[in-house]
Design an enzyme around this catalytic site. Sequence first.
Site: not given
Length: 212
Positions: A43, A131
């Site tokens: 990411e 998340k």
Amino acid sequence: MLPTDLISALRTRRLLAIVRGSDPRTALSTVITLVEEGIDVVEVSLTCADALGVIERAREHLGPDAALGAGTVVTPRQAHLAAEAGAAFVVTPGVTDAVAEARDLGMPVLAGAVTPTEVASAVDEGATAVKLFPASLGGVSHLRALRDPFPEVPFVPVGGVDARTAREYLAAGATAVGVGGPLVGDAASGGSPAGFGRRIAEFRALAQEVAS
């Protein structure tokens, strides 16, 4: 990338590397090094300098199949820009309008959540995984507590995750863990290549240990 592809990659690799940095050139090099060294779910945070440019150039270098995502995506426009730059998935810090936008664009989403209400909202909005952020707020016991009412939700703890706590989260049922500083350190801002290499080796060994 389909949502099932991202979940499969996370379950196999057990690590999501998070790149943040002040130098686009070294941030790009960091992404490429991670992937080439086997930590290949990455990411790039939109807080990174020229993050969209880094994603675009990394995509050109790594090809169409790399599990390369955009993080800290907050707005629908950012989700669009991330898709245009070549991000395969997006990661949000909370359940924002970007979750539904990315979903509608056909992109997998890791939506940030920390409370049961937020987890339920993330699932309702179509998040591929949750998340758990900031994971350090409640630690491993919080993950265990959330997994009781949400046993089918893939959780990826992020925030304060180092090599020790990564093992604990994975043992407690996390699908994967997201790791920034303890893995990347200052590599994305021009830090020591040797130190970065040691951290890569440590986390790669950890992931292999957990997967075996």
